[in-house]
Design an enzyme around this catalytic site. Structure first.
Site, PDB file in Angstrom:
ATOM      1  N   ALA A  11       0.821  -1.213   0.000  1.00 27.81           N
ATOM      2  CA  ALA A  11       0.000   0.000   0.000  1.00 27.81           C
ATOM      3  C   ALA A  11       0.849   1.255   0.000  1.00 27.81           C
ATOM      4  O   ALA A  11       0.471   2.252  -0.614  1.00 27.81           O
ATOM      5  CB  ALA A  11      -0.930   0.007   1.213  1.00 27.81           C
ATOM      6  N   ARG A 140       2.685 -20.831   4.077  1.00 34.39           N
ATOM      7  CA  ARG A 140       3.184 -20.525   2.737  1.00 34.39           C
ATOM      8  C   ARG A 140       4.552 -21.161   2.572  1.00 34.39           C
ATOM      9  O   ARG A 140       5.348 -21.196   3.506  1.00 34.39           O
ATOM     10  CB  ARG A 140       3.295 -19.020   2.511  1.00 34.39           C
ATOM     11  CG  ARG A 140       2.016 -18.263   2.579  1.00 34.39           C
ATOM     12  CD  ARG A 140       2.117 -16.925   1.881  1.00 34.39           C
ATOM     13  NE  ARG A 140       2.027 -17.090   0.438  1.00 34.39           N
ATOM     14  CZ  ARG A 140       1.205 -16.370  -0.348  1.00 34.39           C
ATOM     15  NH1 ARG A 140       0.428 -15.455   0.178  1.00 34.39           N
ATOM     16  NH2 ARG A 140       1.179 -16.571  -1.647  1.00 34.39           N
ATOM     17  N   TYR A 178       0.413 -21.688  -7.516  1.00 37.02           N
ATOM     18  CA  TYR A 178       0.629 -20.932  -8.747  1.00 37.02           C
ATOM     19  C   TYR A 178       2.121 -20.759  -9.009  1.00 37.02           C
ATOM     20  O   TYR A 178       2.932 -20.765  -8.085  1.00 37.02           O
ATOM     21  CB  TYR A 178      -0.070 -19.567  -8.704  1.00 37.02           C
ATOM     22  CG  TYR A 178       0.365 -18.632  -7.598  1.00 37.02           C
ATOM     23  CD1 TYR A 178       1.414 -17.734  -7.780  1.00 37.02           C
ATOM     24  CD2 TYR A 178      -0.296 -18.629  -6.372  1.00 37.02           C
ATOM     25  CE1 TYR A 178       1.798 -16.861  -6.778  1.00 37.02           C
ATOM     26  CE2 TYR A 178       0.081 -17.759  -5.358  1.00 37.02           C
ATOM     27  CZ  TYR A 178       1.127 -16.880  -5.567  1.00 37.02           C
ATOM     28  OH  TYR A 178       1.504 -16.022  -4.565  1.00 37.02           O
ATOM     29  N   ASP A 249      -4.247  -2.286   4.368  1.00 39.12           N
ATOM     30  CA  ASP A 249      -4.811  -3.045   5.488  1.00 39.12           C
ATOM     31  C   ASP A 249      -5.203  -2.161   6.660  1.00 39.12           C
ATOM     32  O   ASP A 249      -6.002  -2.567   7.502  1.00 39.12           O
ATOM     33  CB  ASP A 249      -3.813  -4.107   5.961  1.00 39.12           C
ATOM     34  CG  ASP A 249      -3.779  -5.315   5.046  1.00 39.12           C
ATOM     35  OD1 ASP A 249      -4.650  -5.415   4.164  1.00 39.12           O
ATOM     36  OD2 ASP A 249      -2.875  -6.162   5.208  1.00 39.12           O
ATOM     37  N   GLY A 262      -3.583  -7.186  -1.729  1.00 39.44           N
ATOM     38  CA  GLY A 262      -2.566  -6.387  -2.403  1.00 39.44           C
ATOM     39  C   GLY A 262      -3.146  -5.538  -3.513  1.00 39.44           C
ATOM     40  O   GLY A 262      -2.766  -4.377  -3.694  1.00 39.44           O
TER      41      GLY A 262
END
EC number: 1.-.-.-
Length: 368
Positions: A11, A140, A178, A249, A262
């Protein structure tokens, strides 16, 4: 005009490189590997003007920082100060205090320091609702593509430029897979109600509960796993007060199920960049921030709600977002995708600013 931006995440910066164009994507039942929705991103370029992209977050952040600090291009380059944590905000005085006691002043303060930003209290006062535990957590990890290609059990599962979204029974978990870095690395996001300490073996232990054997073989390759709980907060009634504005956020924390945290942060930055251009007088700031909220708050709030569940988003959740969707009726998953991806924040911001400036010119000319 002098601006202080607190926070140097997505951001606080803005734009990206090192991406892989996604030619297709699917939603798959991870318990039996049945494809539920094929070609989830089908025709994105012809529909919305650009292809879908997958990007390693580190690469995106690096490019955003480069763009924000380079001397080339319009505007002044940002001076990024590290190890300068802000502990308090003053909206009326447009100043912040760092943890070492330094007081910094500017014409405008942009709070981009995340879900726990203390700037929210300054904007909302006693109305503030703290972000809380959602019951969800995520793991992750990255795996080199060669690790899959060299293994006969997984080599056939590598698909160029494809994002796959695997769901578990009853929506108990989701695995997003991905490619990034020109398909050299495979990126994984595993979502569920994890509470155990994360060791390399933990993803596989959960995968045995949630997913088919073929997917367990993929998860088994997880290493250097990162873990965090997901916190969120519902929409708030305003994003700015005086000369302090919330973005990212700090303004609209959301879960990951639409992959829009994002993206919405970048939209915030893009809108502010246009709306604050050529502001030379502090007296203009309030009107520009009102315009920013007009363009961004309903959209950010709607996506907070739409991000609360796995896709395809059920009608009950689409209905819950209706308060923030004037003029829109989301009757299907395709409608949600259309709403998410068809919005052109640059065009909307330029059009809104042009109308405002036209009114200002008429007022100054004495016709109103």
């Amino acid at each position: 005009m002098e601006i202080i931006i607190v926070g140097a995440g997505i951001a606080g910066l803005s734009a990206g490189s090192g991406m892989v164009a996604l030619r297709k994507g699917s939603i798959i039942d991870g318990t039996n590997m049945q494809v539920l929705i094929p070609d989830y991103y089908k025709d994105s370029e012809s529909k919305w003007g650009l292809p879908m992209y997958a990007v390693h977050r580190v690469d995106l952040h690096t490019q955003l920082r480069l763009l924000a600090t380079q001397k080339e291009g319009p505007g002044q380059p940002c001076d990024v100060q590290v190890r300068s944590k802000v502990v308090s905000y003053d909206a009326e005085g447009a100043k912040v205090t760092t943890e070492n006691g330094e007081v910094l002043r500017a014409d405008l303060i942009i709070a981009a320091d995340g879900v726990h930003s203390t700037a929210v209290k300054q904007v909302l006062g006693d109305e503030v609702v703290q972000a809380g535990d959602t019951g969800w957590a995520c793991m992750r990890w990255l795996v080199p593509s060669d690790d899959f290609l060299s293994d006969p059990q997984t080599a056939h599962m590598i698909q160029d430029s494809t994002t796959r979204y695997f769901t578990a029974a009853g929506g108990a978990a989701a695995l997003v897979w991905y490619p990034c870095r020109n398909n050299e690395v495979q990126n994984f996001l595993y979502l569920s109600n994890f509470r155990a300490r994360v060791e390399p073996s933990v993803p596989l232990e959960y995968a045995k509960k949630h997913f088919a054997t073929a997917l367990q073989t993929v998860v088994k390759k997880a290493n250097q796993v990162k873990f965090w709980k997901l916190v969120a907060r519902g929409p708030i009634p305003k994003w700015h007060k005086d000369r302090l504005v919330l973005i990212g956020d700090a303004a609209h924390p959301m879960l990951t199920f639409q992959g829009q945290g994002g993206g919405q942060a970048i939209e915030d930055g893009a809108a502010l960049g246009i709306l604050l251009d050529n502001v030379h007088d502090r007296g203009e700031i309030e009107e520009r921030l009102q315009l920013f909220e007009q363009i961004r708050r309903n959209r950010g709030s709607a996506l907070q709600i739409l991000s609360n569940t796995n896709p395809p988003v059920p009608q009950s959740v689409r209905d819950a977002a209706a308060e923030y969707l004037p003029g829109h009726r989301l009757s299907s998953t395709d409608d949600v995708n259309e709403y998410v991806f068809s919005f052109d924040v640059l065009a909307e911001s330029k059009a809104a600013l042009a109308i405002l400036q036209s009114k200002e010119r008429i007022t100054k000319s004495g016709f109103l």
